[in-house]
Design a protein around this motif. Sequence first.
Motif, PDB file in Angstrom:
ATOM      1  N   ARG A 130     -13.752 -55.715  17.997  1.00  0.00           N
ATOM      2  CA  ARG A 130     -14.653 -56.845  17.781  1.00  0.00           C
ATOM      3  C   ARG A 130     -14.299 -57.963  18.750  1.00  0.00           C
ATOM      4  O   ARG A 130     -13.162 -58.075  19.197  1.00  0.00           O
ATOM      5  CB  ARG A 130     -14.489 -57.359  16.349  1.00  0.00           C
ATOM      6  CG  ARG A 130     -14.823 -56.346  15.290  1.00  0.00           C
ATOM      7  CD  ARG A 130     -14.335 -56.747  13.914  1.00  0.00           C
ATOM      8  NE  ARG A 130     -14.931 -58.002  13.461  1.00  0.00           N
ATOM      9  CZ  ARG A 130     -14.619 -58.576  12.310  1.00  0.00           C
ATOM     10  NH1 ARG A 130     -13.744 -58.035  11.495  1.00  0.00           N
ATOM     11  NH2 ARG A 130     -15.190 -59.704  11.956  1.00  0.00           N
ATOM     12  N   ILE A 131     -15.296 -58.806  19.078  1.00  0.00           N
ATOM     13  CA  ILE A 131     -15.038 -60.004  19.877  1.00  0.00           C
ATOM     14  C   ILE A 131     -15.771 -61.180  19.250  1.00  0.00           C
ATOM     15  O   ILE A 131     -16.745 -61.016  18.530  1.00  0.00           O
ATOM     16  CB  ILE A 131     -15.463 -59.847  21.359  1.00  0.00           C
ATOM     17  CG1 ILE A 131     -16.954 -59.544  21.488  1.00  0.00           C
ATOM     18  CG2 ILE A 131     -14.628 -58.831  22.068  1.00  0.00           C
ATOM     19  CD1 ILE A 131     -17.446 -59.572  22.920  1.00  0.00           C
TER      20      ILE A 131
ATOM     21  N   ILE B 239     -20.431 -58.233  13.830  1.00  0.00           N
ATOM     22  CA  ILE B 239     -21.457 -58.559  12.840  1.00  0.00           C
ATOM     23  C   ILE B 239     -21.483 -57.518  11.723  1.00  0.00           C
ATOM     24  O   ILE B 239     -21.996 -57.780  10.643  1.00  0.00           O
ATOM     25  CB  ILE B 239     -22.831 -58.671  13.543  1.00  0.00           C
ATOM     26  CG1 ILE B 239     -22.800 -59.831  14.529  1.00  0.00           C
ATOM     27  CG2 ILE B 239     -23.963 -58.848  12.562  1.00  0.00           C
ATOM     28  CD1 ILE B 239     -23.980 -59.896  15.452  1.00  0.00           C
ATOM     29  N   GLY B 240     -20.902 -56.336  11.970  1.00  0.00           N
ATOM     30  CA  GLY B 240     -20.884 -55.281  10.971  1.00  0.00           C
ATOM     31  C   GLY B 240     -21.938 -54.218  11.204  1.00  0.00           C
ATOM     32  O   GLY B 240     -22.238 -53.426  10.310  1.00  0.00           O
ATOM     33  N   LYS B 241     -22.514 -54.188  12.398  1.00  0.00           N
ATOM     34  CA  LYS B 241     -23.556 -53.222  12.744  1.00  0.00           C
ATOM     35  C   LYS B 241     -22.987 -52.111  13.611  1.00  0.00           C
ATOM     36  O   LYS B 241     -21.962 -52.256  14.258  1.00  0.00           O
ATOM     37  CB  LYS B 241     -24.710 -53.898  13.504  1.00  0.00           C
ATOM     38  CG  LYS B 241     -25.329 -55.064  12.803  1.00  0.00           C
ATOM     39  CD  LYS B 241     -26.239 -54.602  11.730  1.00  0.00           C
ATOM     40  CE  LYS B 241     -26.967 -55.807  11.126  1.00  0.00           C
ATOM     41  NZ  LYS B 241     -27.426 -55.575   9.808  1.00  0.00           N
TER      42      LYS B 241
ATOM     43  N   GLY C 189     -13.022 -62.062   8.082  1.00  0.00           N
ATOM     44  CA  GLY C 189     -12.005 -61.103   7.694  1.00  0.00           C
ATOM     45  C   GLY C 189     -12.243 -59.753   8.335  1.00  0.00           C
ATOM     46  O   GLY C 189     -13.182 -59.558   9.097  1.00  0.00           O
ATOM     47  N   PRO C 190     -11.377 -58.803   8.028  1.00  0.00           N
ATOM     48  CA  PRO C 190     -11.525 -57.477   8.640  1.00  0.00           C
ATOM     49  C   PRO C 190     -12.756 -56.739   8.104  1.00  0.00           C
ATOM     50  O   PRO C 190     -13.176 -56.950   6.979  1.00  0.00           O
ATOM     51  CB  PRO C 190     -10.237 -56.761   8.248  1.00  0.00           C
ATOM     52  CG  PRO C 190      -9.704 -57.497   7.076  1.00  0.00           C
ATOM     53  CD  PRO C 190     -10.203 -58.898   7.172  1.00  0.00           C
TER      54      PRO C 190
ATOM     55  N   PRO D  35     -11.569 -61.103  14.854  1.00  0.00           N
ATOM     56  CA  PRO D  35     -11.134 -61.478  16.211  1.00  0.00           C
ATOM     57  C   PRO D  35     -10.799 -62.969  16.341  1.00  0.00           C
ATOM     58  O   PRO D  35     -10.156 -63.354  17.317  1.00  0.00           O
ATOM     59  CB  PRO D  35     -12.320 -61.102  17.088  1.00  0.00           C
ATOM     60  CG  PRO D  35     -13.486 -61.160  16.188  1.00  0.00           C
ATOM     61  CD  PRO D  35     -12.982 -60.750  14.820  1.00  0.00           C
ATOM     62  N   LYS D  36     -11.203 -63.793  15.401  1.00  0.00           N
ATOM     63  CA  LYS D  36     -10.902 -65.232  15.515  1.00  0.00           C
ATOM     64  C   LYS D  36      -9.412 -65.486  15.434  1.00  0.00           C
ATOM     65  O   LYS D  36      -8.920 -66.450  15.996  1.00  0.00           O
ATOM     66  CB  LYS D  36     -11.611 -66.009  14.418  1.00  0.00           C
ATOM     67  CG  LYS D  36     -13.100 -66.096  14.618  1.00  0.00           C
ATOM     68  CD  LYS D  36     -13.736 -66.932  13.554  1.00  0.00           C
ATOM     69  CE  LYS D  36     -15.233 -66.981  13.740  1.00  0.00           C
ATOM     70  NZ  LYS D  36     -15.903 -67.736  12.706  1.00  0.00           N
ATOM     71  N   LYS D  37      -8.698 -64.624  14.765  1.00  0.00           N
ATOM     72  CA  LYS D  37      -7.259 -64.811  14.625  1.00  0.00           C
ATOM     73  C   LYS D  37      -6.484 -64.253  15.814  1.00  0.00           C
ATOM     74  O   LYS D  37      -5.342 -64.606  16.031  1.00  0.00           O
ATOM     75  CB  LYS D  37      -6.783 -64.140  13.342  1.00  0.00           C
ATOM     76  CG  LYS D  37      -7.353 -64.792  12.101  1.00  0.00           C
ATOM     77  CD  LYS D  37      -6.848 -64.102  10.851  1.00  0.00           C
ATOM     78  CE  LYS D  37      -7.288 -64.709   9.576  1.00  0.00           C
ATOM     79  NZ  LYS D  37      -8.575 -65.274   9.469  1.00  0.00           N
TER      80      LYS D  37
END
Length: 117
Positions: A10-11, A71-73, A103-104, A111-113
């Motif tokens: 993810r980004i 986004i989860g897609k 969250g995951p 990726p924010k973390k």
Amino acid sequence: MNSIFKPTGRITRRRYLVLFMFFYFTNILSLMLMWQSYHREAWAIFLSFSIILIASIVVLLIQAIKRLHDIGKDWKYALYLLIPPPVNFIGFIWLAVKPGDVGPNEYGPDPKKTDVV
């Protein structure tokens, strides 16, 4: 750090937008130089910028897949981005604006973390 050439993970929106602006500008520049070299019949330059154009389109699609993961897609939604402009541009902008999952999720950690850019 994730590679920009791997369609896994993810980004964040920020990193996606930075990469999008760079590679979309590369696309526009390549198209202009291809047009100019076509009219001058400079086929080596035309071929060189054609390769750059294809490579930058592939990198843009990889970043879109990562953003879709955030986004989860699934990656299959990235196929809509192959529709010619303005549809694909609207899709790329939508990916830059839509917030990702907190969250995951099934595609990886938030990726924010872990994002540096």
